[in-house]
Motif scaffolding. Structure first.
Motif, short mmCIF file in Angstrom:
data_model
loop_
_atom_site.label_atom_id
_atom_site.label_comp_id
_atom_site.label_asym_id
_atom_site.label_seq_id
_atom_site.Cartn_x
_atom_site.Cartn_y
_atom_site.Cartn_z
N GLY A 164 0.81 -1.21 0.00
CA GLY A 164 0.00 0.00 0.00
C GLY A 164 0.84 1.26 0.00
N ALA A 165 0.60 2.13 0.98
CA ALA A 165 1.31 3.41 1.05
C ALA A 165 2.72 3.28 1.61
CB ALA A 165 0.50 4.40 1.89
N ASN A 166 3.07 2.10 2.13
CA ASN A 166 4.39 1.90 2.71
C ASN A 166 5.45 1.71 1.63
OD1 ASN A 166 3.51 1.86 5.51
ND2 ASN A 166 2.59 -0.13 5.02
N MET A 167 6.66 2.07 1.95
CA MET A 167 7.77 1.83 1.05
C MET A 167 8.11 0.33 1.00
SD MET A 167 8.24 4.86 -0.02
CE MET A 167 6.53 5.29 0.35
N ILE A 168 8.85 -0.08 -0.01
CA ILE A 168 9.22 -1.50 -0.13
C ILE A 168 10.73 -1.68 -0.08
CG2 ILE A 168 7.14 -2.09 -1.43
CD1 ILE A 168 8.86 -2.12 -3.97
N LEU A 169 11.14 -2.87 0.34
CA LEU A 169 12.54 -3.26 0.34
C LEU A 169 12.73 -4.35 -0.70
CD1 LEU A 169 13.19 -3.56 4.20
CD2 LEU A 169 13.56 -1.57 2.74
N LEU A 170 13.84 -4.28 -1.43
CA LEU A 170 14.14 -5.27 -2.46
C LEU A 170 15.55 -5.80 -2.24
CD1 LEU A 170 12.67 -3.24 -5.46
CD2 LEU A 170 11.64 -5.27 -4.39
N PRO A 171 15.74 -6.60 -1.18
CA PRO A 171 17.08 -7.11 -0.85
C PRO A 171 17.63 -8.02 -1.93
CG PRO A 171 15.39 -8.22 0.45
CD PRO A 171 14.69 -7.09 -0.26
N CYS A 172 18.82 -7.70 -2.39
CA CYS A 172 19.39 -8.41 -3.55
C CYS A 172 19.52 -9.91 -3.33
CB CYS A 172 20.74 -7.80 -3.91
SG CYS A 172 20.62 -6.14 -4.60
N HIS A 173 20.06 -10.31 -2.17
CA HIS A 173 20.31 -11.73 -1.94
C HIS A 173 19.01 -12.52 -1.81
CE1 HIS A 173 24.72 -11.75 -1.57
NE2 HIS A 173 24.57 -10.52 -1.08
N LYS A 174 18.01 -11.94 -1.14
CA LYS A 174 16.73 -12.63 -0.98
C LYS A 174 16.00 -12.76 -2.31
CE LYS A 174 13.35 -14.60 1.20
NZ LYS A 174 13.50 -15.98 1.72
N LEU A 175 15.98 -11.68 -3.09
CA LEU A 175 15.33 -11.75 -4.39
C LEU A 175 16.07 -12.69 -5.34
CD1 LEU A 175 13.71 -9.34 -3.26
CD2 LEU A 175 13.76 -8.37 -5.56
N ALA A 176 17.38 -12.71 -5.23
CA ALA A 176 18.17 -13.64 -6.05
C ALA A 176 17.76 -15.08 -5.77
CB ALA A 176 19.65 -13.43 -5.80
N GLU A 177 17.56 -15.38 -4.50
CA GLU A 177 17.14 -16.73 -4.09
C GLU A 177 15.76 -17.06 -4.63
OE1 GLU A 177 15.91 -18.99 0.06
OE2 GLU A 177 17.29 -17.29 0.15
N LEU A 178 14.83 -16.10 -4.53
CA LEU A 178 13.46 -16.34 -4.96
C LEU A 178 13.34 -16.47 -6.48
CD1 LEU A 178 11.48 -13.87 -2.64
CD2 LEU A 178 11.52 -16.37 -2.50
N LEU A 179 14.14 -15.69 -7.21
CA LEU A 179 14.02 -15.66 -8.66
C LEU A 179 15.04 -16.54 -9.37
CD1 LEU A 179 13.33 -11.85 -9.21
CD2 LEU A 179 11.68 -13.73 -9.21
N GLY A 180 15.95 -17.16 -8.59
CA GLY A 180 16.94 -18.04 -9.20
C GLY A 180 17.98 -17.29 -10.01
N LEU A 181 18.37 -16.11 -9.53
CA LEU A 181 19.35 -15.28 -10.22
C LEU A 181 20.50 -14.96 -9.26
CD1 LEU A 181 16.77 -12.80 -11.77
CD2 LEU A 181 17.97 -14.62 -13.00
N SER A 182 21.53 -14.32 -9.76
CA SER A 182 22.61 -13.88 -8.89
C SER A 182 22.24 -12.54 -8.26
CB SER A 182 23.92 -13.72 -9.67
OG SER A 182 23.87 -12.57 -10.50
N HIS A 183 22.84 -12.24 -7.10
CA HIS A 183 22.52 -10.97 -6.45
C HIS A 183 23.01 -9.78 -7.27
CE1 HIS A 183 26.70 -11.46 -5.00
NE2 HIS A 183 26.70 -10.16 -4.83
N MET A 184 24.06 -9.99 -8.08
CA MET A 184 24.54 -8.92 -8.94
C MET A 184 23.51 -8.60 -10.04
SD MET A 184 27.27 -7.58 -7.89
CE MET A 184 27.60 -6.61 -9.37
N THR A 185 22.85 -9.64 -10.55
CA THR A 185 21.81 -9.41 -11.55
C THR A 185 20.65 -8.63 -10.94
OG1 THR A 185 22.40 -11.37 -12.83
CG2 THR A 185 20.16 -10.54 -13.09
N ILE A 186 20.27 -8.98 -9.72
CA ILE A 186 19.20 -8.24 -9.05
C ILE A 186 19.60 -6.78 -8.84
CG2 ILE A 186 17.83 -8.04 -6.94
CD1 ILE A 186 17.01 -10.37 -8.71
#
Length: 224
Positions: free
Chosen positions: A160-182
């Protein structure tokens, strides 16, 4: 912080217990929590813990509020004598329920408000929604960039109105990518105008970079 009952909130319980047995345990956990709290504290509604736990069961988590209510009421009368109205009061009178219609209304209202039931973090919930409603930018350079944009957009919709966090290592794990790509995708999304940095990370601090996603770019996919 609530010390959730491990027999109810553990992944093993959610995956291995039958729905009726799980709802029995959720009802008992709800009773323990309500009876143990300060009754002058309005923080928790009488059915919040029960509803929160119920939404975490694999058979329930993807149901609408009305569908979930039908399963709960089938559990209420299973093997018991009495009407559904009588069973609402019988099972939940110790937590303050004295009218079945009030209980139904509370359950339905809470169901719609609980976005993160047991086992579903904001990122995991956003990922599940992103798989159902993919957001594909114009001139998308790679398929996985669309996956990243989809996750970020649905996360913002959830927050909603709150800001979001997009942690590289966590998203890399979820999406199957490297943290550098994120990290590169975050930079591209800012450059493309999908993301706006609202608070930058400061070197040496524990404060993560905060973002805001422009939801106006995908009104149809995000139900806006």
């Amino acid at each position: 912080m609530i010390d959730h009952h491990p027999e109810v909130t553990s992944k093993n319980a959610r995956d291995s217990m039958t729905l009726n047995k799980y709802l029995d345990a959720a009802c008992e956990r709800n009773r323990e929590l309500i009876e143990g709290r300060d009754h002058n504290d309005p923080w928790l509604s009488p059915l919040f813990e029960f509803t929160w736990l119920t939404k975490g069961h694999p058979q329930m988590k993807n149901l609408t509020a009305c569908q979930a209510l039908k399963h709960v009421e089938a559990w209420l009368v299973n093997g018991r004598s009495g009407s559904r109205d009588e069973m609402w009061v019988d099972k939940f009178s110790t937590v303050g329920v004295d009218d079945a219609e009030d209980a139904r209304a509370e359950f339905i209202d809470l169901w719609g408000k609980i976005k993160f039931p047991p086992g579903c973090s904001p990122l995991e919930t956003a990922l599940a929604r992103a798989k159902e409603r993919r957001l594909v930018p114009a001139d998308c350079p790679t398929d996985s960039y669309a996956d990243f944009i989809s996750l970020a957009g649905h996360l913002q919709a959830l927050r909603g109105a709150n800001m979001i966090l997009l942690p590289c290592h966590k998203l890399a794990e979820l999406l199957g990518l490297s943290h550098m790509t994120i990290a590169r995708y975050r930079e591209w999304a800012v450059k493309d105008g999908h993301l706006r940095i609202t608070r930058a990370h400061k070197f040496g601090s524990h404060e993560a970079t905060e973002f805001r996603f422009d939801l106006s770019r995908y009104p149809a996919s995000l139900g806006r």
